[in-house]
Scaffold this active site. Structure first.
Site, PDB file in Angstrom:
ATOM      1  N   HIS A   1       5.332   0.566  -5.088  1.00  0.00           N
ATOM      2  CA  HIS A   1       4.461   1.471  -4.337  1.00  0.00           C
ATOM      3  C   HIS A   1       5.000   1.658  -2.927  1.00  0.00           C
ATOM      4  CE1 HIS A   1       0.935   3.442  -2.696  1.00  0.00           C
ATOM      5  NE2 HIS A   1       0.491   3.575  -3.935  1.00  0.00           N
ATOM      6  N   HIS A   2       4.872   2.879  -2.435  1.00  0.00           N
ATOM      7  CA  HIS A   2       5.413   3.220  -1.119  1.00  0.00           C
ATOM      8  C   HIS A   2       4.715   2.452   0.007  1.00  0.00           C
ATOM      9  CE1 HIS A   2       7.877   5.375   1.576  1.00  0.00           C
ATOM     10  NE2 HIS A   2       7.898   6.535   0.958  1.00  0.00           N
ATOM     11  N   CYS A   3       3.509   1.949  -0.226  1.00  0.00           N
ATOM     12  CA  CYS A   3       2.836   1.189   0.830  1.00  0.00           C
ATOM     13  C   CYS A   3       3.543  -0.136   1.092  1.00  0.00           C
ATOM     14  CB  CYS A   3       1.370   0.946   0.472  1.00  0.00           C
ATOM     15  SG  CYS A   3       1.088  -0.288  -0.809  1.00  0.00           S
TER      16      CYS A   3
END
Length: 468
Positions: free
Chosen positions: A136-138
């Site tokens: 996930h980009h987070c």
């Protein structure tokens, strides 16, 4: 416990705002055969995953977003929930691999578990196999993702041997903050001069950052013409890739005294122009405002898993037909964007968000993400990959394909990754609105070939090195 930064959390809020997007980034390692047994694959990752905290942590959120989400250890972590096995249909070529990548990446990660997955993909032609890692980009930006993936490899020094040290952010101090106070010597007479010069430098830096932030804000309100490149997206994706030689990009960069990133963006410009024309659309001067993420990560932060990026929003010159003139315009516009402080202005805006209550930031981002936007049309991000060829479980990594997400009504996104002697453009597109994604990939390869041909008739510049 460690809280997400405002920038990290933004990727969660944007995903929450649109049920049709998945904000995971991917990397696909094409491996030399034969593929290992799945049990061997699981055992290898079971040894390496626990050394990366984010691989065994989950997000703990707060009611009404009263505080930022926090990373906490997953008490029920099970590596087998994150490792999967797939086989491509015959003949196992690019078409079958790309379809599988798109299908895997379009599905959202389960937030009740650590936000990553890994797939062993068998059945590639030529006795090859692949590993698709989805994060996930987070958790991480492009550079942090490549550093994280390097920890899964066999090479103990993989984290240090990347092209990332060539980018400006790794070599230059961040100018988004105030300058360091002057070091006062023993001579009091000089103190006034030193303090005065420091004050002037602080004022100049503040002006530089303010101008950059203003330019970014103005760009966001500068609407592009109606275009098939942006608008609502569906849940399904397509993926393709363009492959070129890194040496070819470097040759063009030296010949025309530009950066490697300029050459790559010029090739993207030419391909978008061709695609728009084939769609019956007329490319205009402001038809392709592009989100170009800029790393602000210093080298001593390469081991951190987070997002440390700013952005520029240049207009790529799709209205220009000549490839060499396109390259000249790209170089000029990127140079002006850098000089104007867009990157530093973006960093300042992100830093300012830290002083706003998280609930207001989260609600604001979700609201903005739901609004239609016609300013930014495309995404083009350059991710420096490993310099040296890597191995995984004793098998050689032949190539690495980057897989960007799409969101905010951008129907295509391009991630560029350099690995050893190759430079790969990974392209993600909305399934319904970009059926010609293969033409976009082919157009990039064709544009690079034309620039290489043009470079052969031009004397080499005197530059000793080519920067990113």
């Amino acid at each position: 416990m460690e809280q997400l930064t405002a920038l990290d959390a933004t990727f969660l809020e944007v995903e929450d705002a649109d049920p049709h997007v998945s904000l995971a980034v991917g990397g696909v390692s094409i491996m030399e055969g034969p593929a290992p047994d799945f049990d061997e694959f699981v055992a290898a990752f079971a040894d390496r995953a626990p050394t990366i905290p984010r691989c065994t942590q989950i997000l703990r959120t707060h009611p009404l977003d009263l505080a930022a989400p926090e990373w906490v250890d997953d008490p029920h972590f099970d590596i087998t929930r994150h490792l999967h096995r797939l086989a491509l249909p015959h003949p196992g070529g690019d078409a079958e691999l790309f379809e599988t990548i798109a299908t895997v990446m379009e599905r959202r990660l389960d937030r009740e578990r650590p936000l990553w997955e890994c797939y062993l993909i068998e059945g590639l032609s030529g006795g090859r196999w692949a590993v698709l890692t989805k994060i996930h980009h987070c958790i991480a930006d492009g550079i942090a993702t490549t550093q994280l993936l390097a920890r899964f490899s066999d090479d103990a020094d993989a984290r240090g041997g990347t092209f990332a040290t060539d980018i400006r952010a790794a070599r230059e101090p961040d100018r988004s903050g105030p300058p360091s106070p002057p070091k006062l010597g023993l001579n009091p007479v000089r103190w006034i001069g030193d303090i005065g010069r420091s004050a002037l430098a602080a004022a100049a830096t503040a002006e530089h950052v303010a101008v950059g932030a203003a330019e970014l804000t103005a760009s966001m309100f500068s609407l592009a013409p109606e275009s098939s490149l942006n608008g609502p997206v569906t849940t399904m994706r397509r993926f393709s890739a363009a492959r070129v030689r890194l040496a070819d990009l470097q040759r063009v960069a030296r010949a025309f005294d530009v950066t490697l990133n300029d050459v790559a963006l010029a090739a993207i410009t030419a391909s978008y122009r061709k695609m728009l024309l084939e769609r019956g659309e007329r490319p205009g001067r402001n038809s392709l405002r592009t989100l170009v993420p800029v790393s602000v990560r210093p080298t001593n932060h390469f081991g951190m898993t987070d997002n440390q990026v700013s952005a520029m929003l240049p207009l790529l010159p799709v209205d220009e037909a000549d490839p060499v003139e396109q390259l000249r315009l790209v170089h000029g516009r990127l140079t002006r964007a850098k000089a104007s402080g867009q990157s530093e202005g973006g960093s300042a805006l992100v830093s300012a968000a830290k002083n706003i209550p998280f609930a207001l930031t989260a609600w604001g981002i979700r609201l903005l993400a739901r609004l239609p936007q016609r300013a930014v049309v495309a995404l083009a991000t350059n991710v420096p990959g490993p310099r040296k060829r890597q191995t995984l479980m004793g098998r050689r990594v032949l190539e690495i394909l980057p897989v960007p997400p799409i969101a905010l009504q951008l129907r295509t996104g391009i991630a560029m990754l350099s690995y050893a002697d190759a430079f790969i453009f990974g392209i993600t597109a909305d399934y319904d609105n970009a059926p010609d994604i293969e033409a976009l990939a082919a157009g990039i390869e064709d544009a690079v070939a034309k620039l290489v041909k043009a470079s052969r008739t031009r004397p080499k510049a005197t530059r000793k090195s080519v920067t990113r």
